[in-house]
Design a protein around this motif. Sequence first.
Motif, PDB file in Angstrom:
ATOM      1  N   ALA A 271      15.858  51.774  58.281  1.00 50.66           N
ATOM      2  CA  ALA A 271      16.645  51.331  57.130  1.00 50.66           C
ATOM      3  C   ALA A 271      17.654  52.399  56.741  1.00 50.66           C
ATOM      4  CB  ALA A 271      15.729  51.031  55.949  1.00 50.66           C
ATOM      5  N   LEU A 272      18.860  51.964  56.455  1.00 51.25           N
ATOM      6  CA  LEU A 272      19.858  52.839  55.864  1.00 51.25           C
ATOM      7  C   LEU A 272      19.704  52.701  54.353  1.00 51.25           C
ATOM      8  CD1 LEU A 272      22.223  54.755  56.526  1.00 51.25           C
ATOM      9  CD2 LEU A 272      23.729  52.808  56.126  1.00 51.25           C
ATOM     10  N   VAL A 273      19.419  53.818  53.687  1.00 51.24           N
ATOM     11  CA  VAL A 273      19.203  53.821  52.243  1.00 51.24           C
ATOM     12  C   VAL A 273      20.540  54.056  51.551  1.00 51.24           C
ATOM     13  CG1 VAL A 273      18.002  54.923  50.311  1.00 51.24           C
ATOM     14  CG2 VAL A 273      16.860  54.715  52.544  1.00 51.24           C
ATOM     15  N   LEU A 274      20.884  53.154  50.626  1.00 55.09           N
ATOM     16  CA  LEU A 274      22.077  53.306  49.788  1.00 55.09           C
ATOM     17  C   LEU A 274      21.641  53.686  48.385  1.00 55.09           C
ATOM     18  CD1 LEU A 274      24.014  50.020  50.710  1.00 55.09           C
ATOM     19  CD2 LEU A 274      24.286  52.289  51.724  1.00 55.09           C
TER      20      LEU A 274
ATOM     21  N   VAL B 197      18.877  47.395  55.430  1.00 54.73           N
ATOM     22  CA  VAL B 197      19.438  48.144  54.304  1.00 54.73           C
ATOM     23  C   VAL B 197      18.402  48.153  53.193  1.00 54.73           C
ATOM     24  CG1 VAL B 197      21.271  48.203  52.559  1.00 54.73           C
ATOM     25  CG2 VAL B 197      21.761  47.325  54.841  1.00 54.73           C
ATOM     26  N   VAL B 198      18.228  49.303  52.556  1.00 51.93           N
ATOM     27  CA  VAL B 198      17.459  49.376  51.318  1.00 51.93           C
ATOM     28  C   VAL B 198      18.313  50.085  50.279  1.00 51.93           C
ATOM     29  CG1 VAL B 198      15.175  49.307  52.398  1.00 51.93           C
ATOM     30  CG2 VAL B 198      16.232  51.490  51.930  1.00 51.93           C
TER      31      VAL B 198
ATOM     32  N   ALA C 103      29.353  50.538  57.198  1.00 56.26           N
ATOM     33  CA  ALA C 103      30.165  49.402  56.741  1.00 56.26           C
ATOM     34  C   ALA C 103      29.338  48.120  56.643  1.00 56.26           C
ATOM     35  CB  ALA C 103      31.384  49.213  57.643  1.00 56.26           C
ATOM     36  N   PRO C 104      28.531  47.751  57.670  1.00 54.10           N
ATOM     37  CA  PRO C 104      27.717  46.548  57.520  1.00 54.10           C
ATOM     38  C   PRO C 104      26.661  46.683  56.413  1.00 54.10           C
ATOM     39  CG  PRO C 104      27.592  47.359  59.791  1.00 54.10           C
ATOM     40  CD  PRO C 104      28.452  48.285  59.029  1.00 54.10           C
TER      41      PRO C 104
ATOM     42  N   ALA D 273      24.668  44.765  51.326  1.00 58.49           N
ATOM     43  CA  ALA D 273      24.149  45.043  49.971  1.00 58.49           C
ATOM     44  C   ALA D 273      24.993  44.339  48.918  1.00 58.49           C
ATOM     45  CB  ALA D 273      24.115  46.549  49.733  1.00 58.49           C
ATOM     46  N   ALA D 274      26.300  44.303  49.107  1.00 56.79           N
ATOM     47  CA  ALA D 274      27.181  43.629  48.144  1.00 56.79           C
ATOM     48  C   ALA D 274      26.907  42.118  48.107  1.00 56.79           C
ATOM     49  CB  ALA D 274      28.629  43.901  48.488  1.00 56.79           C
TER      50      ALA D 274
END
Length: 179
Positions: free
Chosen positions: A48-51, A129-130, A168-169, A174-175
Motif C-alpha cells: 500500500a502507498l500511504v497518503l 492506497v491507504v 499519480a494513480p 483517493a480523490a
Amino acid sequence: MTPLYDDAVRVLTDWRPEPARDRTLALLSAGPDAMYRAHPAGHVTASALVLDHAYERVLLCLHGRIRRWMQLGGHCEPADTSLAAAALREATEESGIAGLRLVPEPIDVDIHEVTCGGRPSYHHDVRYVVVAPPGARELVSDESAALGWFRPGELPSPLADATERLIAPALAMAARHPA
C-alpha cells in the motif's frame, strides 16, 4: 480453496486488463499455494502507498534489506481474508499508524524478482492506497531502516523500481474515494 485465494482471483479477474495482471492470474492457476512464499514459481504479495489525510505527501520506508525507499507491504499470511486486508495489515504494521483507511480497489500490479528464503523468486505485488488520519505519527518497524513523509515532487533516493509510478494513480484513486 481459501478466502484469500478466492479474493485474489476475483479482484484480479475484475480489475483492468494488463500484462502483470494476466501473469498473476496465470500464477494463481496453480492454486492457493501461490499466495505464499513457499510457492517455487513466485507468490502474490500485497502493498500500500500511504497518503497523508490531505493527499499532499506519501509515506515511504527505507527498506531494511534492499536499502531503497518504497511503499509499505509484504507477504500474505494464512489469517488474511483478502488482498486488501493484507495490504492494510502490512501498512499498519510497518507504519505504526492506527486508523489507516484503505481504498479497496488496487492501483497496480507489479512483478519483480526477489530473493525469498534464500532462493530466487518473484513477487506478484498487488498495490493499494491507504490514507492516514489527521495527526498520524509513524513509527519505524523492524522491517524498515527509516520512514518519511515526502511530497510527490520531492521523493528520496534511491527509490525502488516502480514506486514513483504509484503516486499519480494513488492520488487519483483517493480523490475518487474520499472519507
